[in-house]
Design a protein around this motif. Structure first.
Motif, PDB file in Angstrom:
ATOM      1  N   LYS A 279       0.813  -1.218   0.000  1.00 36.72           N
ATOM      2  CA  LYS A 279       0.000   0.000   0.000  1.00 36.72           C
ATOM      3  C   LYS A 279       0.851   1.274   0.000  1.00 36.72           C
ATOM      4  O   LYS A 279       0.535   2.238  -0.701  1.00 36.72           O
ATOM      5  CB  LYS A 279      -0.940   0.006   1.216  1.00 36.72           C
ATOM      6  N   TYR A 280       1.902   1.278   0.801  1.00 39.22           N
ATOM      7  CA  TYR A 280       2.742   2.485   0.824  1.00 39.22           C
ATOM      8  C   TYR A 280       3.469   2.651  -0.501  1.00 39.22           C
ATOM      9  O   TYR A 280       3.630   3.779  -0.982  1.00 39.22           O
ATOM     10  CB  TYR A 280       3.739   2.428   1.977  1.00 39.22           C
TER      11      TYR A 280
ATOM     12  N   PRO B 216       2.709  21.547  -3.468  1.00 42.18           N
ATOM     13  CA  PRO B 216       2.694  20.655  -4.634  1.00 42.18           C
ATOM     14  C   PRO B 216       4.066  20.279  -5.182  1.00 42.18           C
ATOM     15  O   PRO B 216       4.192  19.249  -5.847  1.00 42.18           O
ATOM     16  CB  PRO B 216       1.893  21.449  -5.663  1.00 42.18           C
ATOM     17  N   GLU B 217       5.090  21.089  -4.932  1.00 38.78           N
ATOM     18  CA  GLU B 217       6.411  20.771  -5.462  1.00 38.78           C
ATOM     19  C   GLU B 217       7.168  19.777  -4.588  1.00 38.78           C
ATOM     20  O   GLU B 217       8.238  19.301  -4.975  1.00 38.78           O
ATOM     21  CB  GLU B 217       7.240  22.057  -5.616  1.00 38.78           C
ATOM     22  N   LEU B 218       6.630  19.467  -3.406  1.00 37.32           N
ATOM     23  CA  LEU B 218       7.293  18.525  -2.511  1.00 37.32           C
ATOM     24  C   LEU B 218       6.830  17.098  -2.783  1.00 37.32           C
ATOM     25  O   LEU B 218       5.693  16.844  -3.177  1.00 37.32           O
ATOM     26  CB  LEU B 218       7.003  18.883  -1.052  1.00 37.32           C
ATOM     27  N   PHE B 219       7.743  16.165  -2.559  1.00 40.82           N
ATOM     28  CA  PHE B 219       7.455  14.737  -2.713  1.00 40.82           C
ATOM     29  C   PHE B 219       6.904  14.216  -1.393  1.00 40.82           C
ATOM     30  O   PHE B 219       7.636  14.032  -0.426  1.00 40.82           O
ATOM     31  CB  PHE B 219       8.741  14.012  -3.097  1.00 40.82           C
ATOM     32  N   LYS B 220       5.591  14.000  -1.342  1.00 36.64           N
ATOM     33  CA  LYS B 220       4.917  13.588  -0.105  1.00 36.64           C
ATOM     34  C   LYS B 220       3.976  12.412  -0.398  1.00 36.64           C
ATOM     35  O   LYS B 220       2.781  12.592  -0.622  1.00 36.64           O
ATOM     36  CB  LYS B 220       4.128  14.761   0.485  1.00 36.64           C
ATOM     37  N   PRO B 221       4.509  11.197  -0.431  1.00 33.51           N
ATOM     38  CA  PRO B 221       3.669  10.028  -0.737  1.00 33.51           C
ATOM     39  C   PRO B 221       2.472   9.875   0.185  1.00 33.51           C
ATOM     40  O   PRO B 221       1.422   9.360  -0.226  1.00 33.51           O
ATOM     41  CB  PRO B 221       4.640   8.850  -0.574  1.00 33.51           C
ATOM     42  N   GLU B 222       2.600  10.347   1.435  1.00 34.29           N
ATOM     43  CA  GLU B 222       1.507  10.155   2.396  1.00 34.29           C
ATOM     44  C   GLU B 222       0.237  10.885   1.988  1.00 34.29           C
ATOM     45  O   GLU B 222      -0.846  10.596   2.511  1.00 34.29           O
ATOM     46  CB  GLU B 222       1.937  10.611   3.798  1.00 34.29           C
TER      47      GLU B 222
END
Length: 508
Positions: free
Chosen positions: A367-368, A424-430
């Motif tokens: 899932k992650y 929005p420019e950050l990588f945040k999978p959560e």
């Protein structure tokens, strides 16, 4: 003298016609407050695109958004483009049963892809879609998991020679060969052993064709076949040469599979009495088998019909997943906490058995990883924009759209819009966690498109991505080595600097 006056009169007449042709359509757009850059006679906004390249296209699109809003229009000669950068109208267009014809710009792909599932429309598209859909039933996809695992095993075995923890590796070519082996064996039923033969001509030709097609998309005069042939004859000849390489490759794949299928039927080893729709009884029913055995309107599909779909699927099932997997590995290498959490999830699903083969059920449990893949697709969507063509005046939602307009849905811009995504420019999978507080507008994130013309292979792609990425993380720690990526539009989103990372053999 008379000839000069005649030419002048024709030019004046053409300018007058062009003015009223554009004014009539702009007046319709103004009912919905859609405007755009000022126009020049005949050429529209084409001159303003003269400095746009495949490398700065996204920056140019962002600048237009600031100046003219999330919906604006461009005139390229006498072609009207309506650019949409918001989720509300993206939903209206993608959900429409009326606006399903692809944009006029897709015509530049026809020499390469023919009129396959990506470029066809109307009855032909409906028929092909109906024929192909059963091949993506989950019971068929489940049978491909072993192939995903076998090919990713070859990938990691090759990469151990480069895993010195110090040398930046451009992972894109490696993933490209892996993806080619996977799509050939699963969808076509043919082994091409690209990873064992890395100099295979197909990959080089495909990269060249995509690069040229990207340049043609962003260069107005290159969009017209005859003009491109006159203005850039060398480029045109090279393009045709590479298209021939791609076509020859797919022709060989078709003939190889046709011969094997005919032999199975003659030997009585093929279950002729089982229908195509009875997918549960099939064993690795390749897409190509379906095409070879299918008929349209009572007639067998012609060799040209089959090649159109094979070429389309070899491109769509190879290049898009290559882009997505490569960018995902790159992002994972730059975010060690994300990588640690991914590895912990993989260990849990594998019950700490490094050599266990992941099952279909196991892949569903990652899932992650799915969140990581989705966040990568948000920042680096392989298909950055799609187009539709409007055949008649239409009002959809609150948009008044004139006949003949082309609509561009700018996914790359929508996916990075702060109105839909926090930071929005950050990588945040959560942000894609089902338990997250922020609920994502489903039409603010459509990497596989949506509606009647959504990507038919999206479940296949997600399984392949999970399988390949999990195999890489089982064997290697990904390190942040090499240059930063710089997105470039080559039909599929790529990086002009390559997609680099370092590899360190992982200790269990």
């Amino acid at each position: 003298m008379m000839f000069g006056l005649l030419i002048l009169s024709l030019l004046i007449g053409l300018i007058i016609w062009d003015y009223y042709y554009k004014k009539e359509r702009d007046d319709i757009l103004k009912k919905s407050n859609i405007t755009g850059p000022n126009l020049l006679p005949l050429i529209g906004n084409a001159l303003q695109l003269r400095n746009v390249t495949t490398e700065n296209l996204f920056e140019y699109a962002l600048d237009r958004k600031r100046k003219y809003g999330k919906i604006h229009r461009l005139w390229i000669l006498n072609n009207l483009d309506i650019v949409i950068m918001n989720a509300k109208h993206c939903e209206a267009i993608l959900s429409s049963q009326q606006i399903i014809k692809k944009g006029i710009h897709y015509e530049i792909l026809v020499d390469w892809l023919g009129h396959g599932l990506i470029t066809s429309t109307g009855k032909k598209w409906h028929t092909r879609r109906r024929v192909i859909t059963p091949t993506f039933h989950f019971q068929i996809l489940e049978q491909f998991i072993d192939i995903f695992d076998q090919q990713s095993t070859i990938l990691v075995e090759k990469l151990y020679n480069k895993a010195d923890s110090q040398t930046p590796i451009n992972i894109y070519p490696e993933i490209s060969l892996n993806a080619l082996d996977i799509i050939s064996e699963t969808a076509m039923g043919v082994k091409v052993n690209a990873q064992e033969n890395p100099n295979i001509e197909y990959v080089r030709a495909l990269a060249s064709v995509c690069k040229v097609m990207g340049e043609r998309f962003v260069t107005p005069v290159y969009r017209f076949g005859q003009l491109y042939r006159l203005i850039a004859p060398n480029g045109y000849r090279q393009l045709q040469h590479n298209i021939n390489i791609l076509h020859n490759f797919t022709n060989e794949v078709i003939e190889k599979r046709r011969s094997a299928l005919e032999k199975d039927i003659q030997d009585g080893t093929y279950e002729k009495n089982v229908t195509i729709d009875d997918v549960a009884a099939k064993k690795r029913m390749a897409l190509l088998d379906v095409l070879l055995l299918s008929s349209a309107n009572g007639n067998p599909l012609s060799n040209e019909d089959i090649r159109e779909e094979v070429v389309t699927f070899m491109f769509a099932g190879h290049d898009t997943t290559t882009s997505a997997i490569s960018f995902a590995l790159y992002m994972i290498s730059r975010y060690p906490l994300v990588q640690d959490r991914l590895f912990a999830e993989i260990q849990h699903v594998l019950s700490n058995d490094k050599n266990k083969t992941l099952t279909y059920k196991n892949l569903q449990e990652l899932k992650y990883m799915e969140c990581v893949i989705k966040e990568t697709l948000r920042l680096y969507p392989p298909v950055a924009s799609i187009g539709r063509h409007v055949t008649e005046d239409i009002v959809i939602d609150d948009l008044n759209i004139p006949a003949g307009a082309n609509i561009s849905l700018a996914f790359y811009m929508i996916f990075r819009d702060p109105d839909y995504f926090d930071e929005p420019e950050l990588f945040k999978p959560e942000r894609f966690d089902f338990d997250a507080d922020q609920k994502i507008n489903p039409f603010a994130f459509t990497p596989f498109s949506a509606g009647p013309r959504n990507c038919i292979g999206q479940k296949f792609a997600m399984l392949e991505m999970k399988s390949t990425i999990s195999k890489m993380l089982r064997h290697f720690e990904l390190l942040p080595l090499g240059p930063e990526v710089r997105t470039v539009f080559h039909i599929i989103t790529r990086s002009s600097t390559g997609i680099h990372l370092g590899l360190k053999p992982r200790q269990w």
